[in-house]
Structures are given as structure tokens and as C-alpha cells.
Scaffold this active site. Structure first.
Site, mmCIF file in Angstrom:
data_model
loop_
_atom_site.group_PDB
_atom_site.id
_atom_site.type_symbol
_atom_site.label_atom_id
_atom_site.label_comp_id
_atom_site.label_asym_id
_atom_site.label_seq_id
_atom_site.Cartn_x
_atom_site.Cartn_y
_atom_site.Cartn_z
ATOM 1 N N ASP A 481 0.834 -1.210 0.000
ATOM 2 C CA ASP A 481 0.000 0.000 0.000
ATOM 3 C C ASP A 481 0.867 1.257 0.000
ATOM 4 O O ASP A 481 2.079 1.208 0.280
ATOM 5 C CB ASP A 481 -0.894 -0.051 1.258
ATOM 6 N N ASP A 551 -10.580 2.324 -3.280
ATOM 7 C CA ASP A 551 -11.079 2.158 -1.914
ATOM 8 C C ASP A 551 -12.598 2.239 -1.887
ATOM 9 O O ASP A 551 -13.212 1.991 -0.847
ATOM 10 C CB ASP A 551 -10.503 3.241 -0.992
HETATM 11 C C1 DGJ Z 1 -5.737 2.023 2.033
HETATM 12 C C2 DGJ Z 1 -6.146 0.807 1.268
HETATM 13 O O1 DGJ Z 1 -6.624 1.139 0.015
HETATM 14 C C3 DGJ Z 1 -7.175 0.034 2.074
HETATM 15 O O2 DGJ Z 1 -7.629 -1.070 1.337
HETATM 16 C C4 DGJ Z 1 -6.539 -0.390 3.357
HETATM 17 O O3 DGJ Z 1 -5.501 -1.277 3.099
HETATM 18 C C5 DGJ Z 1 -6.034 0.826 4.121
HETATM 19 N N1 DGJ Z 1 -5.174 1.638 3.309
HETATM 20 C C6 DGJ Z 1 -5.286 0.411 5.352
HETATM 21 O O4 DGJ Z 1 -4.708 1.468 5.980
#
Ligand code: DGJ
Length: 731
Positions: A481, A551
Site C-alpha cells: 500500500d 477504496d
Molecule cells: C488504504 C487501502 O486502500 C485500504 O484497502 C486499506 O488497506 C487501508 N489503506 C489500510 O490502511
């Protein structure tokens, strides 16, 4: 497929099965003659260039030939300062402060295959017969600067890849500063075009934009230090009547994950110049004698068959010749991720319970998301401290992974390696390891700063920290991430005159680390993520063959996001999960059925607490999982045909067709109920017109041509947010 040099006309003809790209050397300038439908190579190539004498406002660098002005000639790698006033492809500043260089033909080589780009992601070949490469070297006599233009053409696909390498000789050259070095520039011979591109924001990525090109420029770009949620490093020039199935489309996709720029400029004579590359904004590069600078690669696709044809070419190329590793061609596992199920609030028992519930429903992989390390009970701390949190997981990661494995699921783990929390042991030990400018505030986002990936010591630390974990627990998947954009871009490791190299050096460092980690752990499937789709770009796909698309997990928002993403990227690259209702991003209530069908159109998974489902819901999930296992090869490797656009109406549809056209699956979605609706009939695409197909669950046969030209009758659908899946098999 071939690259042919026609010496008497000094013409290079680069061609694949269906496309030609033609360059001519005119008075030693590389001129762009043509890009489009395949031309016969055995023809009279003379007289192609149109020569016109213009006014003194188009200056003439060759006094004896007034038909030559760089301001009017279509160029391959345009320069500024010697008569072309349009957007240049490169610009350098010499030690004396001047910016004039003049590139002239020096030599060329034609190679079988496609060489790798040093330190940069790029599409590749598996055998030299798949592609040929032209290296066209241009020289500025005055400085000794050479620019080598690299062009590769693929035999079976209408693709030209382009990049440029700027070099200074070891002897007799002074250093210079590169102010811009784009990857590709193409001059089209008229302006009857529209520019299509993908823009958006966090949770609203890659919405399709399309607008007429007019005199002046249209620019899309990122200045965020990553390719970004806001603008994707892609643009296509299309004819006004180009649609999904018809018309010319010229795609430009940049294999890069940092600041980029793509631009279409219409000049005074209605030529349209399209250029793409590293964003010249806040960029420069000090080039010393004996050194080279390699630009990222631009992947140019031509389609005479509309946007659908362009997308399918990108999909095939990126799925099979950009993505790498053992997972490239393997079925991607159906996963359950705990992020929207628990956020930071979990322990080993809770995780094992979700995994067990998943196993009972046929799910194959469990992914432990953020919150397992340091003291991370919220997003205020611990990034950089990649040591398991014994408060949450007292027996450690190996124990948890084994417990998950015990349920029958594989185990995956989340990291955010490029980040550092000010509240972390790492920051207390190395406050200078983040991107920053001495003496200035360090602007935080999500309470975190960004590690300076241009530093070798930072990369070595990360490699060690990640390896310790990956080598010591049965981990089959990693989610990588990255949750903020760059501010105060500066590196304490670089001299003042190199500070504007920082953002690009960051990308080079990141790519080096990714190469190291992914090649050390080849059995692990890596998925990239940047707050969802903030770095959904070909650069990342070279190291990690899939990306968490957004997201936003709401099924209705996902229709647009996944449709827009598919303009360039294959669905095998798109993570898509069913989440809980009310949806956590937009609070929408949608049936489990449509949530499943939207997610089944990508790399399928769940992101909710499966232990909370009742028997009816569990049955639906069981059926979805079983159906996806059957459809998976078709969805992940089939050809995508977009049938109805969510950007244009209440209905969305797409379908996947196997390469042999024997299998097809159609997904149809209707967003809102329509009272007393018209009859619904959907025309399919990509089938074999001469075959008959059986529709699963129906009697009778459907001729391929009937399905494509007459269509398939849709049943009457009741209510909001409804969907249908139709599976066709040739008899
Ligand atoms: C952003 C990601 O896109 C989410 O899926 C998740 O992993 C969060 N970060 C966790 O902090």
C-alpha cells in the site's frame, strides 16, 4: 512483422499485422510520416512528404530549401529553439546557460526482439521473434549529446513502444542539465480528433473524459509524486465518430508510476501533436560526461476498431508481456480481506474465525490488512516498525498464518513499506530518512511522512525488514500500500543542483526495491495499492500483477471505476471485493447479488465480516464463489467487450469471450428501476457468427450472428440495483 529501411528515401517502415508507423529522415531531421492502418511495404515510397514554403514566421534552418521549417514538419522528437515553436520533446541547458541543441541523424540499428530498459519497467518479449526494435541515434554536434530513440513493434499486436536515451560521451563533453525528456511525441496530420483520458479522485478513480482538441493545448498531468487517483498516465486520440466498435483510436500509455504529463496540442496548420512522458514540472537531471538518462517507456496502440479494439490490445499486451512472474498466468485466488470487517480492531481469534467462515464458503485466501505491527491501533503511528504487535497477535505472525492455513486458506499480509510515522521507532532513530527540506515543516498526511526511496540505506533497511517477515511465515500474498502524496520534495543525499531529481530518483529506487523483493520471493503474489487506485499504472503492474482498484467498494460506483479502468488495464489486474451494506464509502444499500456480480467482473474477493452473515447470505456467497471458480479463466483471460456504458445511462453491460470464441459470459446491470419499462434487448459482441450457442439455464440454441445483430431478449427486472449473468457455450 518487420522494420524495413528504404535507403533511397531514407524511410523506416515499422509494421505489424495491422499497423504501419513510418519515419523519414529529411535533411538529417527525423520526420514523422504516418501512423495507422497497415501499408504495403512493397510500394513506391517516394513523394510522401508534403513540402510547402511558408512565411518568414516559420523559419528555415536549411537556407537552400525553404520548404523545410521545423515549425511545419511533423517531427519524431521535437526540439525547441531552432524553429519549432510547439511543445518540445526534450530540452537541455548547457553549462553556459544556453538551451540550444540541434539533433541530426547519426546512425541506426535494427535489432530482433526488444532490449530491457535499465532500471525501468517495460513491456518485454519471451522470444526475439515476437518483436523488432529500431534504435535511431541523433547527435547534437556542438555538445556531443546523443539521443537514441527506441521503437519496438510487435508481430501480432498493433503496438509501438517508444522511449529515448540521452547520453554524453566520456571524452570532450561538458555536463548539461536535462530540463525535459519526454518518452514519445507524435504529430498527426489533422485536428479532427477528440482526446479521451481518465480522471477522478480518491474513491472515484478513472472516470472517462472526452473532449474535442482545439487550437492550443490540452494537458493532463500529475504533480503528486505518484501517477495518482486524479489523472491516469494515459490518453487516447480518437476520431469524433469513434465508438466502442468502430473508428480510429490511438492510445498513449506511460509505463511509469510518478509525475507524468500527456498533452495534445493543435498548431497553426492544424497538426495535432501528442506527447507523453515524465512531467517536466519540478524536474531536472544533471547529466555528466559518460552518462546516460533513459526515459520511461510509452506504449502506443493503434486500433481501427474503436475503443474496444484499443483496450483489448492493451489488455493482451499488459496481461502477458508486462505482468511477470509465476502468478501471471495462474488463476487468481478468491480472497477475504479484513480491512472493512475489523479495521484496526482484531485479534488472532477474530482473524481465524473470518478465515474459517471463508473456508466454509469456498474462499481460498485470507488477507490480513493494516494494524498487525508496531502499536498500530489507529493510523497515528508505527509505519516503518515492521515487527508484529504482540498485544494483538501474542503468538506472532507465523502462528497466525498457520492457523489460517489450518482452515484451508492461504495467508496474505498488508505492508506500507514506503511510509514512516513520526511516532515510530524508525523515525526516532532516523529522522532524516524521510523526504524533507532542511529547516522546513514536514507536512503530514494521514499522520505519516514518506521515506526517501532514493537512498540506498533506506531501501536496504526495507528489504531486510520485509524479508525477515516474508521468509519466516507461510505468506502467499502481499498487499503493498501507499497512502499519501509527496510534499517538501527533497533529499539530503542529493547536492543542491540535483534536488529536482528527487521525485524521479524516488521512483527508480522504488522500482529497484520492488525488483529485489519480488525476485527474492517469487512464489508470493504481490498486489499494489495506493489508497485503492492512486497508482494503478503499468509501472506498478510490471512488479505486481494486480492492483486494488479503488477504496470505493460500492457496487454502483464500481461500475464506472471498473469500466473506466478497463479502457487500458486488463481485468486480471483489477482487485474487486464485495463489501458490507450500508456501504462504508457512500452509505448505499445494494443487494448482495449485484455486489457479487460487479466484483466477479474482476479479481474476486470479499471485504466484510463473513461471520456475521445469516444462512441466506451464506448461500448466496457459496453460489457466487462456485460460479466465479467456473468463470474465472474466462474473466481473467478472456477478451473484454464493453456493451453499455455506465457513463451514458442507467444500464451497464460487459462481456468476456474466450480466445477460441467458444465460451462467453455477459454481465448486465441496471442501476435504478424504470416504471413501465421499454423492452430490453442486448446486442452481444465478439462471438463466432457461424456457431450456435447454448445459454445456461435456457433451452434452445442461439446463433452467434443472431446474438450479435438481433441481440438477446432481457427478462423484465424489478427494483433498483439489479443484475444478470448469462453464460453462453458454443455447441
Ligand atoms: C488504504 C487501502 O486502500 C485500504 O484497502 C486499506 O488497506 C487501508 N489503506 C489500510 O490502511
Amino acid at each position: 512483422m518487420a522494420i524495413k529501411y528504404h535507403e533511397s528515401e531514407r524511410i523506416y517502415h515499422l509494421f505489424s499485422e495491422g499497423m504501419s508507423y513510418v519515419i523519414q529522415i529529411v535533411n538529417d531531421y527525423p520526420v514523422h510520416l504516418y501512423w495507422g492502418k497497415r501499408l504495403r511495404d512493397e510500394m513506391d515510397w517516394s513523394g510522401m512528404l508534403q513540402r510547402v514554403e511558408r512565411s518568414s514566421f516559420c523559419p528555415n534552418p536549411v537556407p537552400e530549401d525553404l520548404s523545410i521549417s521545423l515549425d511545419t514538419l511533423p517531427q519524431e522528437y521535437p526540439q525547441y529553439g531552432t524553429s519549432d515553436f510547439r511543445e518540445p520533446a526534450y530540452q537541455v541547458q548547457l553549462e553556459d546557460g544556453t538551451r540550444i541543441t540541434e539533433l541530426k541523424y547519426r546512425n541506426h540499428r535494427i535489432l530482433s526482439g526488444k532490449p530491457a530498459l535499465n532500471g525501468l519497467p517495460a513491456v518485454y518479449v519471451e522470444s526475439d521473434g515476437e518483436a523488432q526494435t529500431l534504435e535511431l541515434t541523433l547527435l547534437d554536434d556542438h555538445t556531443g549529446l546523443t539521443v537514441t530513440l527506441l521503437y519496438s513493434v510487435f508481430e501480432r499486436l498493433n503496438v509501438v513502444t517508444r522511449s529515448a536515451r540521452l547520453s554524453l560521451p566520456q571524452e570532450g563533453a561538458s555536463s548539461l542539465r536535462i530540463l525535459r525528456a519526454l518518452s514519445a511525441s507524435v504529430d498527426f496530420h489533422d485536428r479532427d480528433y477528440e482526446l479521451l483520458y481518465l480522471s477522478g479522485a480518491w474513491t472515484r478513480e478513472r472516470h472517462i473524459q472526452r473532449r474535442q482538441v482545439l487550437p492550443g493545448g490540452t494537458r493532463i498531468e500529475s504533480r503528486r509524486g505518484s501517477s495518482s487517483h486524479n489523472m491516469n498516465p494515459f490518453a487516447a486520440l480518437v476520431r469524433p465518430n469513434t465508438d466502442e466498435g468502430h473508428g480510429d483510436a490511438y492510445g498513449f500509455s506511460l509505463v511509469y508510476s510518478g509525475n507524468f504529463m500527456a498533452q495534445a496540442e493543435v498548431d497553426q496548420f492544424d497538426l495535432t501533436r501528442v506527447s507523453i512522458g515524465i512531467n517536466p514540472f519540478d524536474f531536472s537531471w544533471q547529466l555528466e560526461a559518460g552518462q546516460s538518462f533513459q526515459t520511461p517507456e510509452a506504449v502506443l496502440v493503434y486500433s481501427p476498431d474503436g475503443l474496444g479494439g484499443m483496450s483489448r490490445t492493451y489488455h493482451r499486451l499488459y496481461r502477458t508481456r508486462l505482468c511477470r512472474g509465476v502468478h501471471r498466468d495462474k488463476p487468481r485466488l478468491i480472497l477475504v480481506n479484513n480491512w472493512e470487517a475489523t479495521y484496526f480492531d482484531f485479534n488472532a481469534d477474530k482473524i481465524e474465525a473470518i478465515a474459517r467462515a471463508g473456508a466454509e464458503l469456498g474462499i481460498e485466501l485470507f488477507v490480513l490488512d493494516d494494524g498487525w505491527f508496531g502499536r498500530r491501533d489507529n493510523d497515528h503511528s508505527s509505519l516503518g516498525d515492521w515487527v508484529v504487535d504482540k498485544n494483538k497477535l501474542p503468538n506472532g505472525l507465523r502462528d497466525l498464518a498457520e492457523r489460517v492455513n489450518g482452515t484451508g486458506l492461504q495467508f496474505g499480509l498488508w505492508f506500507e513499506p514506503e511510509m514512516i510515522s513520526p511516532d515510530s521507532d524508525l523515525y526516532r532513530a532516523h529522522p532524516d530518512w524521510c523526504l524533507h527540506v532542511e529547516g522546513r515543516r514536514r507536512t503530514e498526511a494521514r499522520h505519516q511522512l514518506i521515506l526517501d526511496m532514493s537512498r540506498q540505506d533506506v531501501r536496504d533497511y526495507l528489504f531486510g525488514a520485509l524479508s525477515d517477515i516474508l521468509a519466516n511465515a507461510p505468506i502467499s500474498y502481499v498487499k503493498w500500500d501507499m497512502n499519501r502524496n509527496m510534499t517538501e520534495i527533497g533529499s539530503t543525499q542529493l547536492s543542491p543542483d540535483r534536488q529536482m531529481e528527487t521525485a524521479h530518483r524516488y521512483m527508480l529506487g522504488l522500482y529497484e526495491l520492488l525488483e529485489r523483493v519480488t525476485s527474492t520471493f517469487p512464489h508470493i503474489l504481490f498486489e499494489s495499492c495506493s489508497g485503492g487506485g492512486g497508482r494503478f499504472d503499468p509501472g506498478m503492474l510490471y512488479y505486481m500483477p494486480q492492483t486494488w482498484t479503488s477504496d470505493d467498494s460500492d457496487a454502483i460506483e464500481r461500475l464506472k471505476i471498473q469500466y473506466g479502468t478497463s479502457i487500458v488495464y486488463p481485468v486480471s489486474a483489477m482487485g474487486a471485493h464485495v463489501s458490507a451494506i450500508p456501504n462504508h464509502q457512500v452509505s448505499r444499500l445494494t443487494p448482495l447479488e449485484i455486489r457479487g456480480h460487479v466484483a466477479m467482473s474482476g479479481n474476486f474477493g470479499y471485504e466484510l465480516d463473513l461471520t456475521k452473515f445469516d444462512e441466506r447470505e451464506k448461500n448466496v456467497v457459496r453460489q457466487q464463489v462456485a460460479a466465479y471458480k467456473q468463470l474465472r479463466p474466462l474473466v481473467q483471460n478472456g477478451d473484454l467487450y464493453r456493451l453499455l456504458s455506465p457513463f451514458e445511462g442507467n444500464e451497464t453491460a460487459w462481456m468476456f469471450v474466450s480466445e477460441d470464441r467458444k465460451e462467453a459470459v455477459v454481465f448486465f446491470f441496471r442501476t435504478l428501476a424504470v416504471p413501465n419499462p421499454p423492452l430490453g434487448r442486448l446486442k452481444l459482441q465478439g462471438l463466432d457468427p457461424d456457431r450456435d450457442y447454448r445459454l445456461e439455464g435456457e433451452s434452445g440454441l442461439f446463433a452467434g450472428d443472431r446474438l450479435m445483430h438481433y441481440g438477446v431478449n432481457l427478462p423484465r427486472l424489478e427494483g433498483d440495483f439489479v443484475s444478470l449473468v448469462m453464460k453462453f457455450t458454443a455447441v
